[in-house]
Design a protein around this motif. Structure first.
Motif, PDB file in Angstrom:
ATOM      1  N   MET A   1       0.960  -1.248  -0.021  1.00 20.43           N
ATOM      2  CA  MET A   1      -0.153  -0.014   0.050  1.00 20.43           C
ATOM      3  C   MET A   1       0.874   1.339   0.124  1.00 20.43           C
ATOM      4  O   MET A   1       2.151   1.442   0.461  1.00 20.43           O
TER       5      MET A   1
ATOM      6  N   TYR B   1      -4.427   5.627   2.202  1.00 20.10           N
ATOM      7  CA  TYR B   1      -3.648   4.615   1.545  1.00 20.10           C
ATOM      8  C   TYR B   1      -4.115   4.131   0.199  1.00 20.10           C
ATOM      9  O   TYR B   1      -5.244   3.884  -0.090  1.00 20.10           O
ATOM     10  N   TYR B   2      -3.206   4.103  -0.929  1.00 18.66           N
ATOM     11  CA  TYR B   2      -3.688   3.541  -2.472  1.00 18.66           C
ATOM     12  C   TYR B   2      -2.999   2.074  -2.725  1.00 18.66           C
ATOM     13  O   TYR B   2      -1.956   1.886  -2.167  1.00 18.66           O
ATOM     14  N   SER B   3      -3.498   1.340  -3.418  1.00 19.63           N
ATOM     15  CA  SER B   3      -3.063   0.470  -3.807  1.00 19.63           C
ATOM     16  C   SER B   3      -2.094   0.439  -5.266  1.00 19.63           C
ATOM     17  O   SER B   3      -2.409   1.618  -5.727  1.00 19.63           O
ATOM     18  N   ILE B   4      -1.335  -0.320  -5.324  1.00 20.58           N
ATOM     19  CA  ILE B   4      -0.535  -0.095  -6.775  1.00 20.58           C
ATOM     20  C   ILE B   4      -1.505  -0.180  -7.938  1.00 20.58           C
ATOM     21  O   ILE B   4      -1.109   0.612  -9.056  1.00 20.58           O
ATOM     22  N   ASP B   5      -2.398  -1.172  -7.812  1.00 18.46           N
ATOM     23  CA  ASP B   5      -3.377  -1.307  -9.007  1.00 18.46           C
ATOM     24  C   ASP B   5      -3.851   0.310  -9.437  1.00 18.46           C
ATOM     25  O   ASP B   5      -4.187   0.259 -10.472  1.00 18.46           O
ATOM     26  N   GLN B   6      -4.079   0.816  -8.468  1.00 13.01           N
ATOM     27  CA  GLN B   6      -5.037   2.196  -8.550  1.00 13.01           C
ATOM     28  C   GLN B   6      -4.094   3.294  -9.444  1.00 13.01           C
ATOM     29  O   GLN B   6      -4.713   4.260  -9.672  1.00 13.01           O
TER      30      GLN B   6
ATOM     31  N   ALA C   1      -7.963   3.230  -1.346  1.00 18.06           N
ATOM     32  CA  ALA C   1      -8.063   1.758  -1.284  1.00 18.06           C
ATOM     33  C   ALA C   1      -8.261   1.389   0.410  1.00 18.06           C
ATOM     34  O   ALA C   1      -9.180   0.484   0.757  1.00 18.06           O
TER      35      ALA C   1
END
Length: 269
Positions: A1, A40-45, A30
């Motif tokens: 994350m 927090y953000y995911s790599i996919d985002q 995410a």
């Protein structure tokens, strides 16, 4: 994350923008830490924000992006619709630039001239109705013509031909415009709910030819009114607009041709 700061760096997008996207639902984090409230953000985002940025650079508004990314609506249809919006906006900008050039150069949009003409009485069929804007005049006329051919197949346009549009409303309207279309014919037919047959009275009129867009028709109106005043006439009755050439038969807007006929009488008569 990834914390919002890291995600901002990798996405090349400001934290302020990310918070705005979160607020409007375009890109929510995410996860949000329950204690610290950190986003927090995911790599996919990162792929999602890349898509959003690509759409934004193309001038696609947030609501359309949301429909594509989150609702799965047809991307091609939405983008083509937005292209038409941008085409229209580009034409408006082009017109505005031309107007600015005219203001800078102090030149009139075109040089008008006027003549007095006698328009004899005519047997016509008339259609009255509402159109979204003046750009829809041709569609209205086409519908009226189809109604004539359907309900009165023996009625033909007269020779010489005469047709015109007047605006019966007591003021100018940009939308939901009420108009009356009249077309000369060779005989009286059967009235319908849509069209009526009648005789329009003869008039003596100032005739002014206007080239180009309907957006500058007010220049021709002003010219005719001033010309009448300066030459001892006053207006009498509704002006008639005759669309000789338009988008239905010529490609370039500057080649459109409209005749304005202003009924007049001599002052003090």
């Amino acid at each position: 994350m990834l914390k919002i700061g890291q995600f901002s760096k990798y996405a090349k997008t400001t934290i302020k923008t990310l918070r705005h996207y979160d607020k409007i639902g375009l890109l929510k984090p995410a996860m949000i830490d329950a204690d610290s409230r950190y986003r927090y953000y995911s790599i996919d985002q990162l792929e999602t924000i890349r898509l959003i940025s690509t759409y934004k650079k193309a001038g696609i508004p947030n609501d359309i992006i949301f429909k594509i990314i989150h609702l799965g609506e047809n991307e091609t249809e939405l983008l083509n619709a937005q292209k038409q919006v941008l085409f229209k906006r580009a034409k408006e900008i082009e017109k505005a630039l031309a107007q600015i050039d005219g203001l800078i150069d102090k030149k009139p949009s075109q040089n008008y001239s006027a003549e007095i003409k006698r328009v004899e009485k005519r047997l016509v069929y008339c259609c009255r109705g509402y159109i979204a804007s003046t750009e829809n005049i041709h569609d209205f006329v086409k519908t009226c013509t189809q109604e004539l051919f359907k309900t009165n197949p023996d009625v033909k346009f007269s020779e010489p031909d005469y047709c015109c549009v007047i605006y019966p409303d007591d003021c100018y309207r940009e939308s939901n415009v009420f108009i009356e279309y009249a077309q000369s014919v060779d005989r009286v037919g059967v009235d319908t709910e849509v069209l009526k047959f009648k005789e329009i009275k003869p008039i003596t009129a100032i005739s002014v030819l206007h080239h180009g867009s309907y957006d500058t028709l007010q220049d021709a109106y002003l010219y005719a009114i001033n010309w009448a005043s300066e030459n001892g006439y006053e207006l009498e009755g509704e002006p008639r607009e005759r669309y000789i050439n338009g988008k239905w038969n010529v490609k370039k807007e500057q080649d459109w041709l409209t005749e304005l006929q202003f009924p007049i009488k001599e002052k003090n008569k």
